[in-house]
Write a protein that holds these residues in place. Sequence first.
Motif, PDB file in Angstrom:
ATOM      1  N   HIS A  80     -52.710  56.962  92.858  1.00 26.41           N
ATOM      2  CA  HIS A  80     -52.715  57.927  91.749  1.00 26.41           C
ATOM      3  C   HIS A  80     -53.787  57.594  90.708  1.00 26.41           C
ATOM      4  O   HIS A  80     -53.553  57.707  89.518  1.00 26.41           O
ATOM      5  CB  HIS A  80     -51.330  57.996  91.072  1.00 26.41           C
ATOM      6  N   SER A  81     -54.945  57.187  91.174  1.00 23.95           N
ATOM      7  CA  SER A  81     -56.035  56.901  90.250  1.00 23.95           C
ATOM      8  C   SER A  81     -57.335  57.492  90.779  1.00 23.95           C
ATOM      9  O   SER A  81     -57.525  57.657  91.981  1.00 23.95           O
ATOM     10  CB  SER A  81     -56.218  55.388  90.048  1.00 23.95           C
ATOM     11  N   LEU A  82     -58.195  57.815  89.837  1.00 29.89           N
ATOM     12  CA  LEU A  82     -59.563  58.227  90.129  1.00 29.89           C
ATOM     13  C   LEU A  82     -60.451  57.349  89.267  1.00 29.89           C
ATOM     14  O   LEU A  82     -60.559  57.553  88.063  1.00 29.89           O
ATOM     15  CB  LEU A  82     -59.774  59.704  89.817  1.00 29.89           C
ATOM     16  N   VAL A 131     -63.839  56.493  93.170  1.00 34.42           N
ATOM     17  CA  VAL A 131     -62.898  56.362  94.285  1.00 34.42           C
ATOM     18  C   VAL A 131     -61.598  57.051  93.893  1.00 34.42           C
ATOM     19  O   VAL A 131     -60.961  56.688  92.895  1.00 34.42           O
ATOM     20  CB  VAL A 131     -62.633  54.884  94.637  1.00 34.42           C
ATOM     21  N   LEU A 132     -61.224  58.052  94.669  1.00 33.95           N
ATOM     22  CA  LEU A 132     -59.984  58.790  94.452  1.00 33.95           C
ATOM     23  C   LEU A 132     -58.968  58.350  95.492  1.00 33.95           C
ATOM     24  O   LEU A 132     -59.254  58.349  96.691  1.00 33.95           O
ATOM     25  CB  LEU A 132     -60.240  60.297  94.583  1.00 33.95           C
ATOM     26  N   THR A 133     -57.790  57.949  95.033  1.00 39.31           N
ATOM     27  CA  THR A 133     -56.712  57.611  95.955  1.00 39.31           C
ATOM     28  C   THR A 133     -55.765  58.793  96.028  1.00 39.31           C
ATOM     29  O   THR A 133     -55.096  59.125  95.049  1.00 39.31           O
ATOM     30  CB  THR A 133     -55.965  56.347  95.512  1.00 39.31           C
ATOM     31  N   ILE A 134     -55.741  59.459  97.171  1.00 35.52           N
ATOM     32  CA  ILE A 134     -54.940  60.650  97.355  1.00 35.52           C
ATOM     33  C   ILE A 134     -54.246  60.570  98.716  1.00 35.52           C
ATOM     34  O   ILE A 134     -54.860  60.239  99.721  1.00 35.52           O
ATOM     35  CB  ILE A 134     -55.814  61.921  97.246  1.00 35.52           C
ATOM     36  N   ARG A 135     -52.937  60.805  98.704  1.00 37.64           N
ATOM     37  CA  ARG A 135     -52.117  60.692  99.913  1.00 37.64           C
ATOM     38  C   ARG A 135     -52.287  59.322 100.567  1.00 37.64           C
ATOM     39  O   ARG A 135     -52.429  59.204 101.784  1.00 37.64           O
ATOM     40  CB  ARG A 135     -52.451  61.809 100.901  1.00 37.64           C
ATOM     41  N   HIS A 136     -52.317  58.296  99.724  1.00 32.80           N
ATOM     42  CA  HIS A 136     -52.402  56.897 100.151  1.00 32.80           C
ATOM     43  C   HIS A 136     -53.716  56.566 100.840  1.00 32.80           C
ATOM     44  O   HIS A 136     -53.818  55.566 101.548  1.00 32.80           O
ATOM     45  CB  HIS A 136     -51.234  56.529 101.069  1.00 32.80           C
ATOM     46  N   ARG A 137     -54.731  57.391 100.634  1.00 32.15           N
ATOM     47  CA  ARG A 137     -56.042  57.122 101.216  1.00 32.15           C
ATOM     48  C   ARG A 137     -57.084  57.046 100.114  1.00 32.15           C
ATOM     49  O   ARG A 137     -57.050  57.821  99.158  1.00 32.15           O
ATOM     50  CB  ARG A 137     -56.435  58.217 102.206  1.00 32.15           C
ATOM     51  N   ALA A 138     -58.012  56.114 100.264  1.00 30.02           N
ATOM     52  CA  ALA A 138     -59.108  55.981  99.311  1.00 30.02           C
ATOM     53  C   ALA A 138     -60.271  56.834  99.795  1.00 30.02           C
ATOM     54  O   ALA A 138     -60.732  56.683 100.925  1.00 30.02           O
ATOM     55  CB  ALA A 138     -59.531  54.519  99.200  1.00 30.02           C
ATOM     56  N   ARG A 139     -60.738  57.739  98.934  1.00 32.14           N
ATOM     57  CA  ARG A 139     -61.842  58.626  99.288  1.00 32.14           C
ATOM     58  C   ARG A 139     -62.928  58.544  98.221  1.00 32.14           C
ATOM     59  O   ARG A 139     -62.636  58.504  97.022  1.00 32.14           O
ATOM     60  CB  ARG A 139     -61.352  60.081  99.400  1.00 32.14           C
ATOM     61  N   LEU A 140     -64.169  58.541  98.661  1.00 31.01           N
ATOM     62  CA  LEU A 140     -65.286  58.579  97.729  1.00 31.01           C
ATOM     63  C   LEU A 140     -65.431  60.009  97.216  1.00 31.01           C
ATOM     64  O   LEU A 140     -65.298  60.972  97.984  1.00 31.01           O
ATOM     65  CB  LEU A 140     -66.571  58.132  98.420  1.00 31.01           C
ATOM     66  N   CYS A 141     -65.687  60.156  95.922  1.00 36.76           N
ATOM     67  CA  CYS A 141     -65.764  61.492  95.348  1.00 36.76           C
ATOM     68  C   CYS A 141     -66.838  61.551  94.263  1.00 36.76           C
ATOM     69  O   CYS A 141     -67.344  60.522  93.805  1.00 36.76           O
ATOM     70  CB  CYS A 141     -64.414  61.911  94.775  1.00 36.76           C
ATOM     71  N   ALA A 142     -67.159  62.776  93.884  1.00 37.88           N
ATOM     72  CA  ALA A 142     -68.139  63.020  92.818  1.00 37.88           C
ATOM     73  C   ALA A 142     -67.514  63.975  91.815  1.00 37.88           C
ATOM     74  O   ALA A 142     -67.034  65.049  92.185  1.00 37.88           O
ATOM     75  CB  ALA A 142     -69.412  63.614  93.387  1.00 37.88           C
ATOM     76  N   VAL A 143     -67.494  63.583  90.543  1.00 37.48           N
ATOM     77  CA  VAL A 143     -66.992  64.448  89.474  1.00 37.48           C
ATOM     78  C   VAL A 143     -68.195  65.111  88.819  1.00 37.48           C
ATOM     79  O   VAL A 143     -69.123  64.430  88.369  1.00 37.48           O
ATOM     80  CB  VAL A 143     -66.177  63.651  88.441  1.00 37.48           C
ATOM     81  N   ALA A 190     -60.902  49.344 104.964  1.00 37.22           N
ATOM     82  CA  ALA A 190     -60.310  48.059 104.558  1.00 37.22           C
ATOM     83  C   ALA A 190     -58.997  48.224 103.804  1.00 37.22           C
ATOM     84  O   ALA A 190     -58.407  47.247 103.384  1.00 37.22           O
ATOM     85  CB  ALA A 190     -61.294  47.290 103.684  1.00 37.22           C
ATOM     86  N   TYR A 191     -58.529  49.449 103.627  1.00 34.00           N
ATOM     87  CA  TYR A 191     -57.320  49.681 102.856  1.00 34.00           C
ATOM     88  C   TYR A 191     -56.333  50.526 103.641  1.00 34.00           C
ATOM     89  O   TYR A 191     -56.718  51.407 104.406  1.00 34.00           O
ATOM     90  CB  TYR A 191     -57.649  50.390 101.537  1.00 34.00           C
ATOM     91  N   THR A 192     -55.095  50.231 103.462  1.00 37.50           N
ATOM     92  CA  THR A 192     -54.052  51.002 104.123  1.00 37.50           C
ATOM     93  C   THR A 192     -52.820  51.018 103.245  1.00 37.50           C
ATOM     94  O   THR A 192     -52.647  50.165 102.378  1.00 37.50           O
ATOM     95  CB  THR A 192     -53.712  50.415 105.505  1.00 37.50           C
ATOM     96  N   SER A 201     -42.445  50.640  96.881  1.00 38.22           N
ATOM     97  CA  SER A 201     -43.774  50.464  96.315  1.00 38.22           C
ATOM     98  C   SER A 201     -44.805  51.233  97.129  1.00 38.22           C
ATOM     99  O   SER A 201     -44.779  51.222  98.357  1.00 38.22           O
ATOM    100  CB  SER A 201     -44.157  48.977  96.290  1.00 38.22           C
ATOM    101  N   ARG A 202     -45.696  51.923  96.417  1.00 36.59           N
ATOM    102  CA  ARG A 202     -46.756  52.658  97.088  1.00 36.59           C
ATOM    103  C   ARG A 202     -48.125  52.043  96.827  1.00 36.59           C
ATOM    104  O   ARG A 202     -49.151  52.654  97.056  1.00 36.59           O
ATOM    105  CB  ARG A 202     -46.763  54.116  96.629  1.00 36.59           C
ATOM    106  N   ARG A 203     -48.130  50.833  96.349  1.00 37.73           N
ATOM    107  CA  ARG A 203     -49.406  50.184  96.085  1.00 37.73           C
ATOM    108  C   ARG A 203     -50.150  49.931  97.395  1.00 37.73           C
ATOM    109  O   ARG A 203     -49.545  49.596  98.402  1.00 37.73           O
ATOM    110  CB  ARG A 203     -49.201  48.859  95.366  1.00 37.73           C
ATOM    111  N   LEU A 204     -51.427  50.087  97.360  1.00 35.34           N
ATOM    112  CA  LEU A 204     -52.219  49.824  98.544  1.00 35.34           C
ATOM    113  C   LEU A 204     -52.415  48.332  98.710  1.00 35.34           C
ATOM    114  O   LEU A 204     -52.526  47.606  97.758  1.00 35.34           O
ATOM    115  CB  LEU A 204     -53.589  50.513  98.403  1.00 35.34           C
TER     116      LEU A 204
END
Length: 208
Positions: A80-82, A131-143, A190-192, A201-204
């Motif tokens: 839940h972070s960007l 880095v956007l964490t959405i649905r437990h996946r880390a994705r690179l993004c551009a704002v 490298a993250y799951t 806990s939903r921490r990666l």
Amino acid sequence: MARATWTGVVSLGLMNLPAQLVLFDYDQASEKLLAKQKERFDAERTKLSDSDVPWLRKMSAGEYFQVKERGATPPLPVDHSLALFTALPESELNAVAIANSYIVVPTTGALHAFVMFLDSLSKQGRVQIGVLTIRHRARLCAVAAKDGVLYCHVLANARELSTISEFAQRHVGSHLFALMDEFDRHKASAYTAPQGRKRTSRRLRRVS
């Protein structure tokens, strides 16, 4: 209003601002939401005062983002972070590099800061990479700022992009493509998310 896909915190270096992301579907509901967000930003902009000017200047200078032009390393993803970590010229971003686009919907209390953030991006002609964490996946993004609103563009996989066509490689900026490739090779895999029905806990966690 369209249902939010993601609710969390946008980390602008030293500031953490709550917001929601709503998927942009190129439909009537999305257009209505864009119009409403533009009205919100425009109305809040009229409330900016002289005391906000130093903050806006520091934002435009990147002082509150703790970013570097080159050699930046994506941060560890937090659910839940960007987390924004670097800035690039907006000319680096092309539609062929975008997998999905979201409309950034700030909460009421954070709207003032988001207005200054939007205005600083527009003034600089830059996009913020994070880095956007959405649905437990880390994705690179551009704002990015466009037409008076903020978008969060989730970027495509660099390896897939490089095999699509030479057109894609020619039209995506070299610095952005390098970041995408770096993220795909060393970060995304490298993250799951932890498994197990009874885990709360939903921490990666990082896996070796």
